[in-house]
Design a protein around this motif. Structure first.
Motif, PDB file in Angstrom:
ATOM      1  N   MET A  30      33.194  48.200  24.469  1.00  0.00           N
ATOM      2  CA  MET A  30      34.444  48.562  23.800  1.00  0.00           C
ATOM      3  C   MET A  30      35.046  47.359  23.076  1.00  0.00           C
ATOM      4  N   ASN A  31      34.785  46.173  23.650  1.00  0.00           N
ATOM      5  CA  ASN A  31      35.320  44.953  23.056  1.00  0.00           C
ATOM      6  C   ASN A  31      34.309  44.263  22.146  1.00  0.00           C
ATOM      7  N   GLY A  32      33.317  45.035  21.737  1.00  0.00           N
ATOM      8  CA  GLY A  32      32.421  44.559  20.697  1.00  0.00           C
ATOM      9  C   GLY A  32      31.271  43.704  21.161  1.00  0.00           C
ATOM     10  N   ALA A  33      30.906  43.762  22.423  1.00  0.00           N
ATOM     11  CA  ALA A  33      29.775  42.971  22.914  1.00  0.00           C
ATOM     12  C   ALA A  33      28.560  43.201  22.020  1.00  0.00           C
ATOM     13  N   ASP A  34      27.951  42.122  21.552  1.00  0.00           N
ATOM     14  CA  ASP A  34      26.851  42.217  20.587  1.00  0.00           C
ATOM     15  C   ASP A  34      25.614  41.528  21.160  1.00  0.00           C
ATOM     16  N   ALA A  35      24.701  42.341  21.700  1.00  0.00           N
ATOM     17  CA  ALA A  35      23.505  41.790  22.316  1.00  0.00           C
ATOM     18  C   ALA A  35      22.465  41.357  21.300  1.00  0.00           C
ATOM     19  N   ASN A  36      22.664  41.695  20.058  1.00  0.00           N
ATOM     20  CA  ASN A  36      21.685  41.354  19.028  1.00  0.00           C
ATOM     21  C   ASN A  36      22.105  40.149  18.191  1.00  0.00           C
ATOM     22  N   ALA A  37      23.293  39.628  18.464  1.00  0.00           N
ATOM     23  CA  ALA A  37      23.769  38.454  17.718  1.00  0.00           C
ATOM     24  C   ALA A  37      23.218  37.186  18.355  1.00  0.00           C
ATOM     25  N   PRO A  38      22.871  36.195  17.544  1.00  0.00           N
ATOM     26  CA  PRO A  38      22.412  34.923  18.115  1.00  0.00           C
ATOM     27  C   PRO A  38      23.567  34.220  18.829  1.00  0.00           C
ATOM     28  N   LEU A  39      23.230  33.517  19.900  1.00  0.00           N
ATOM     29  CA  LEU A  39      24.253  32.764  20.605  1.00  0.00           C
ATOM     30  C   LEU A  39      24.640  31.534  19.794  1.00  0.00           C
ATOM     31  N   PRO A  40      25.939  31.264  19.626  1.00  0.00           N
ATOM     32  CA  PRO A  40      26.354  30.042  18.933  1.00  0.00           C
ATOM     33  C   PRO A  40      25.954  28.802  19.730  1.00  0.00           C
ATOM     34  N   ALA A  41      26.002  27.655  19.082  1.00  0.00           N
ATOM     35  CA  ALA A  41      25.741  26.396  19.773  1.00  0.00           C
ATOM     36  C   ALA A  41      26.807  26.178  20.834  1.00  0.00           C
ATOM     37  N   ALA A  42      26.465  25.403  21.842  1.00  0.00           N
ATOM     38  CA  ALA A  42      27.376  25.174  22.954  1.00  0.00           C
ATOM     39  C   ALA A  42      28.714  24.619  22.493  1.00  0.00           C
ATOM     40  N   ALA A  43      28.686  23.746  21.493  1.00  0.00           N
ATOM     41  CA  ALA A  43      29.922  23.116  21.027  1.00  0.00           C
ATOM     42  C   ALA A  43      30.879  24.121  20.409  1.00  0.00           C
ATOM     43  N   GLU A  44      30.381  25.285  19.984  1.00  0.00           N
ATOM     44  CA  GLU A  44      31.222  26.293  19.348  1.00  0.00           C
ATOM     45  C   GLU A  44      31.818  27.273  20.356  1.00  0.00           C
ATOM     46  N   LEU A  45      31.494  27.081  21.628  1.00  0.00           N
ATOM     47  CA  LEU A  45      31.920  28.017  22.662  1.00  0.00           C
ATOM     48  C   LEU A  45      33.047  27.431  23.501  1.00  0.00           C
ATOM     49  N   THR A  46      33.783  28.309  24.154  1.00  0.00           N
ATOM     50  CA  THR A  46      34.831  27.862  25.074  1.00  0.00           C
ATOM     51  C   THR A  46      34.201  27.414  26.388  1.00  0.00           C
ATOM     52  N   GLU A  47      35.012  26.775  27.208  1.00  0.00           N
ATOM     53  CA  GLU A  47      34.520  26.365  28.531  1.00  0.00           C
ATOM     54  C   GLU A  47      34.166  27.583  29.375  1.00  0.00           C
ATOM     55  N   ALA A  48      34.926  28.647  29.227  1.00  0.00           N
ATOM     56  CA  ALA A  48      34.590  29.875  29.968  1.00  0.00           C
ATOM     57  C   ALA A  48      33.232  30.406  29.537  1.00  0.00           C
ATOM     58  N   ASP A  49      32.934  30.366  28.242  1.00  0.00           N
ATOM     59  CA  ASP A  49      31.628  30.812  27.740  1.00  0.00           C
ATOM     60  C   ASP A  49      30.508  29.949  28.313  1.00  0.00           C
ATOM     61  N   ARG A  50      30.716  28.624  28.244  1.00  0.00           N
ATOM     62  CA  ARG A  50      29.663  27.720  28.724  1.00  0.00           C
ATOM     63  C   ARG A  50      29.469  27.861  30.232  1.00  0.00           C
ATOM     64  N   TRP A  51      30.570  28.097  30.930  1.00  0.00           N
ATOM     65  CA  TRP A  51      30.460  28.286  32.384  1.00  0.00           C
ATOM     66  C   TRP A  51      29.627  29.516  32.724  1.00  0.00           C
ATOM     67  N   ILE A  52      29.912  30.665  32.107  1.00  0.00           N
ATOM     68  CA  ILE A  52      29.178  31.889  32.450  1.00  0.00           C
ATOM     69  C   ILE A  52      27.723  31.787  32.016  1.00  0.00           C
ATOM     70  N   LEU A  53      27.459  31.150  30.877  1.00  0.00           N
ATOM     71  CA  LEU A  53      26.072  31.001  30.417  1.00  0.00           C
ATOM     72  C   LEU A  53      25.313  30.036  31.323  1.00  0.00           C
ATOM     73  N   GLY A  54      25.989  28.981  31.780  1.00  0.00           N
ATOM     74  CA  GLY A  54      25.336  28.065  32.718  1.00  0.00           C
ATOM     75  C   GLY A  54      25.021  28.745  34.028  1.00  0.00           C
ATOM     76  N   ARG A  55      25.972  29.526  34.529  1.00  0.00           N
ATOM     77  CA  ARG A  55      25.729  30.270  35.770  1.00  0.00           C
ATOM     78  C   ARG A  55      24.617  31.289  35.578  1.00  0.00           C
ATOM     79  N   LEU A  56      24.600  31.935  34.414  1.00  0.00           N
ATOM     80  CA  LEU A  56      23.554  32.924  34.132  1.00  0.00           C
ATOM     81  C   LEU A  56      22.174  32.278  34.171  1.00  0.00           C
ATOM     82  N   GLY A  57      22.053  31.078  33.598  1.00  0.00           N
ATOM     83  CA  GLY A  57      20.765  30.389  33.626  1.00  0.00           C
ATOM     84  C   GLY A  57      20.299  30.126  35.039  1.00  0.00           C
ATOM     85  N   THR A  58      21.224  29.730  35.912  1.00  0.00           N
ATOM     86  CA  THR A  58      20.878  29.494  37.314  1.00  0.00           C
ATOM     87  C   THR A  58      20.443  30.782  37.994  1.00  0.00           C
ATOM     88  N   VAL A  59      21.162  31.873  37.706  1.00  0.00           N
ATOM     89  CA  VAL A  59      20.838  33.167  38.317  1.00  0.00           C
ATOM     90  C   VAL A  59      19.459  33.647  37.867  1.00  0.00           C
TER      91      VAL A  59
END
Length: 877
Positions: free
Chosen positions: A590-619
């Motif tokens: 509903m909030n526009g999640a786009d699974a087909n869009a490329p992920l931006p570089a880490a520097a372009e993301l918020t700390e919340a974004d980098r945190w969830i992506l880092g946790r996802l990599g560990t998982v």
């Protein structure tokens, strides 16, 4: 909302209803050929053969557990890119089918012997066609990704050829022989039973002591089966038992028979048990048979195939064994030979799993496999590392079986099964006929009437199902199989036999890994059974909660080699998880999640974004490792905790602010992160909960199917320790403020003006808006006058949160509630101090108990301080 998100939303119903979706999703997978393996592929093979269920069977909770584990591991390997074959099929189940069809015949007033062999076998095939294989349809209901184009049955022509081929090879190599041995005999079926078909139960019987002989040579023995004394051929005592030294080597008269039997010395006898003397009936007791062999005793069979006394020359001939038990006892009583009786006497008796009758150990002429060299090869394959047993601590149990195997009785006096390919000639000729050979003809030649033990054909399952003895493309590609997932309870009955036959027939072990799981038990750890009333029909739970909920519950309890407790409330909890996943994914879309869009570089993301992506990599890394090691419980629990808590409870909430309050670049980046995280989580969950993940993923991504989607690869490039620390601080601050609000009696939705300050807040200032959104705090306006405050220690210092609670609470009601809580805390403190002040208690109590009481005291002290502090902030009433 974007146009794409709106379109995605129309593809999903308001709620997940498994009954409306599962069957059609499964049929789409089958029709698309996703489960059909290609032997010409250059992908690495991954093969699992299903432990073949009985053709009479239906899905019970043990099947559901084991099949879910197999399906999870095969779905995982298919996504890894392996050429994956999960091969289905059924076992012809000689004993089970005989019992079932003969019951039907009795209801019709006839029997298999009245029908004759040919008509009976035809009747069984008819039954199989009409009623067999119910469990296969139930496997589809469970979502099993099996290759239905390769479905096998142990009585198929190809598998029957494999059976005849290996029998002939074993016979020619001197590893099959015919001999008289003691076997488990079913008088009702008139057949041998395997150990797997005998269940031992505690029953109330009698222990009767009786005197053999008279005067100085009299000796007293005891038995629970009086009728077997008619077949005694000796009395045995321990060679060092001084009570009987003078009798060793003499004879005593066996009552009721007129025969004289020797008294022998054998170290097997326990001089401390009973009188220290035991009757020896070699043809009707396993231990007595061993004594009989050691002392070259006659082995007299006193019962016919139906369990009737026969050939004793006594008045008891023709009596049923249980009728004779009473008659023999009473006859001995008349003669004054009953010395003692213990009734009731609790002892273990083997019963036929199918006919429920007590089995009869009976000396019988049967066919056997000489297992010595075969078992040694099976043991060596594990010892030298060609085959791994998982978990490793189960190796000991494997060796306990394989190193102590007795020769295997493979003949059964039944008509449904693989008939033994041996012919007997008019002049005592014995000819074994291979699958491509013609049997001898002419007058006087007859085929052995027996069939082979069902486990004989099941032991060939990993390679006979792939076309052996022919050199088929399937055999070349998919054998040896990759892993056998099975219960430790059939380690001997099935696993060892497959190991022996696989090595003997092909030169290779039939699988690289034996992954053993435990048994499913009820929520209290008790074995499930119909008689105990705690059995579970998995179909009912699937109807009630959905297949995914059942599968997730089973895998979440699947620690290697250990039993799995399960209760309905746990399945309901898993249903709540699938509901949470459904709602969270829909919210992201509903909030526009786009699974087909490329992920931006880490520097372009918020700390919340980098945190969830880092946790996802560990998982991703953890779950991949757990599945490779068959740690299903750890894999599913990791996914549960990450999905429910970190993704749904935290990141989704943090992302709201970024989507609703961010600039266009921030919104686009957040939607890409949302799409990527949900894409990955649905892939990771798919092996365990395939239906709901398929529905959500195809709607989220617009792609074909999760079944053939690539398994995620851990990406550590977004790992950011600073972001992790700051998000952890945000979580702690939010949690403490929520707790404080609850203590103040504020409703979760109630907004309160607040000021945040302090060294700790300076570190997380950039998260001010998400924090305020998560705990309903508004910015303070001019003239802000705080009436309460809380201090929270974070990694970089203390955050002070000052709140204006004026007009937000009922002071009198809040004071009354706090006073009640204070009284409870003071009472808890007093009880803890009283116990800790009791020296007698301290001296006797275990340290863990004392530790718990100390912890209770500390908690009570903290609660009293907190409540008093809160009371102090309240205005006077």
């Amino acid at each position: 909302m974007t146009e794409n998100a709106q379109q995605q939303q129309t593809d999903l119903p308001g709620a997940w209803n498994p009954a409306d979706e599962e069957a059609s999703l499964y049929q789409r997978w089958v029709d698309a050929g996703y489960f059909t393996a290609d032997p010409t592929s250059d992908k690495p093979p991954f093969t699992v053969v299903i432990p073949p269920p009985n053709v009479t069977g239906s899905l019970h909770i043990g099947h559901a557990f084991e099949h879910t584990l197999i399906d999870a591991i095969t779905r995982y390997h298919r996504m890894l890119g392996d050429e994956t074959l999960y091969l289905p099929g059924m076992d012809h189940a000689s004993i089970a089918v005989h019992a079932l069809v003969e019951k039907q015949l009795r209801a019709e007033g006839t029997s298999r012997r009245e029908l004759g062999r040919e008509a009976f076998v035809e009747r069984v095939w008819q039954w199989k066609q009409e009623h067999g294989g119910r469990i296969l349809a139930q496997m589809k209901r469970l979502g099993e990704g099996v290759d239905w184009t390769r479905e096998r049955f142990t009585m198929d022509d190809g598998l029957s050829k494999a059976v005849n081929t290996i029998f002939k090879k074993l016979f020619d190599d001197g590893l099959i022989y015919r001999a008289e041995r003691l076997v488990n005999w079913s008088p009702e079926l008139r057949s041998v039973l395997s150990d797997a078909e005998v269940k031992h139960e505690e029953v109330e019987g009698e222990l009767v002591s009786m005197r053999y002989g008279d005067g100085e040579n009299a000796i007293v023995v005891a038995t629970t089966r009086m009728e077997t004394m008619l077949g005694d051929t000796a009395v045995a005592v321990h060679p060092d038992d001084e009570r009987y030294t003078h009798l060793i080597g003499t004879e005593v008269e066996l009552p009721l028979t007129g025969r004289r039997i020797p008294i022998v010395a054998d170290k097997h006898v326990d001089p401390e048990f009973g009188t220290g003397a035991v009757k020896v009936t070699p043809a009707h007791d396993p231990n007595d048979f061993e004594i009989g062999q050691r002392h070259d005793l006659p082995m007299i069979t006193i019962m016919d195939e139906q369990g009737r006394i026969d050939g004793t020359g006594t008045e008891f001939d023709g009596m049923d064994r249980f009728e004779a038990r009473v008659a023999v006892r009473e006859k001995l009583r008349e003669q004054g030979r009953i010395v003692a009786e213990k009734r009731p006497y609790l002892h273990s008796v083997g019963h036929s799993e199918r006919s429920k009758e007590p089995i009869e150990p009976r000396l019988s002429l049967q066919w056997f496999v000489k297992v010595g060299p075969l078992a040694k090869a099976a043991g060596d394959a594990v010892r030298d590392g060609r085959v791994n047993v998982h978990p490793p601590e189960m190796e000991k149990r494997y060796f306990d079986w394989v190193d102590n195997l007795h020769d295997w009785c493979i003949s059964r006096q039944l008509w449904w099964g693989h008939r033994i390919p041996v012919w007997y000639g008019p002049n005592d000729e014995v000819v074994c006929v291979g699958p491509d050979e013609e049997p001898p003809s002419g007058e006087g030649w007859t085929q052995d009437p027996d069939v082979l033990d069902t486990w004989f054909s099941s032991g060939l399952w990993p390679f006979s199902t792939l076309g052996w003895p022919e050199k088929t493309p399937d055999l070349n590609k998919f054998y040896p199989t990759s892993v056998l997932v099975t219960g430790y309870d059939i380690l001997f009955f099935w696993v060892v036999r497959m190991m022996m036959f696989g090595l003997y027939a092909t030169g290779e072990a039939p699988f690289k890994t034996i992954a053993l799981h435990g048994m499913v038990r009820d929520q209290f750890g008790k074995k499930m059974s119909k008689t105990a009333g705690n059995g579970v029909d998995p179909i009912e739970w699937m109807d009630r909660y959905g297949t995914d909920a059942l599968r997730f519950t089973l895998t979440r309890g699947a620690n290697p080699g250990t039993d799995v407790p399960i209760g309905e409330e746990w399945v309901a909890g898993s249903r709540n998880f699938t509901t949470k996943l459904w709602n969270a994914t829909k919210f992201a879309m509903m909030n526009g999640a786009d699974a087909n869009a490329p992920l931006p570089a880490a520097a372009e993301l918020t700390e919340a974004d980098r945190w969830i992506l880092g946790r996802l990599g560990t998982v991703v890394d953890d779950v991949t490792g757990y599945l490779a090691d068959y740690q299903f419980a750890k894999a599913t629990d990791t996914l549960y905790q990450f999905t429910w808590t970190e993704l749904c409870d935290w990141y989704l909430e943090l992302s709201k602010v970024q989507v609703f309050q961010g600039d266009e670049a921030r919104v686009t980046a957040t939607r890409a992160v949302l799409g990527h995280v949900f894409d990955t989580v649905l892939k990771l969950l798919h092996p365990f909960i395939p239906f709901i993940t398929e529905k959500l993923w195809t709607a989220l991504t617009g792609r074909e199917s999760l079944v053939i989607a690539p398994w995620p690869v851990a990406d550590v490039s977004y790992a950011d320790p600073v972001a992790d620390k700051r998000i952890a601080d945000v979580q702690k601050l939010v949690t403490e403020v929520r707790r404080f609000r609850a203590d103040q009696g504020l409703k979760p939705s109630q907004k309160v003006a607040a000021r945040l300050s302090g060294d700790g807040f300076a570190e997380i200032t950039g998260h001010d808006e998400p924090i305020r959104s998560l705990v309903r705090l508004t910015q303070p306006e001019e003239g802000f006058a705080p009436s309460a405050s809380i201090e929270v220690g974070l990694s970089a210092g203390v955050v002070t949160v000052e709140l204006d609670l004026s007009g937000t609470i009922d002071v009198a009601a809040e004071r009354k509630r706090l006073q009640k809580d204070l009284g409870a805390a003071e009472k808890e403190l007093a009880q803890a101090e009283a116990k800790l002040g009791n020296q007698a208690f301290i001296d006797k109590a275990p340290e863990p108990v004392i530790g718990k009481i100390r912890a209770r005291k500390e908690t009570a002290v903290a609660d009293i301080e907190r409540i008093n502090a809160r009371l102090a902030t309240l205005p006077a009433s």
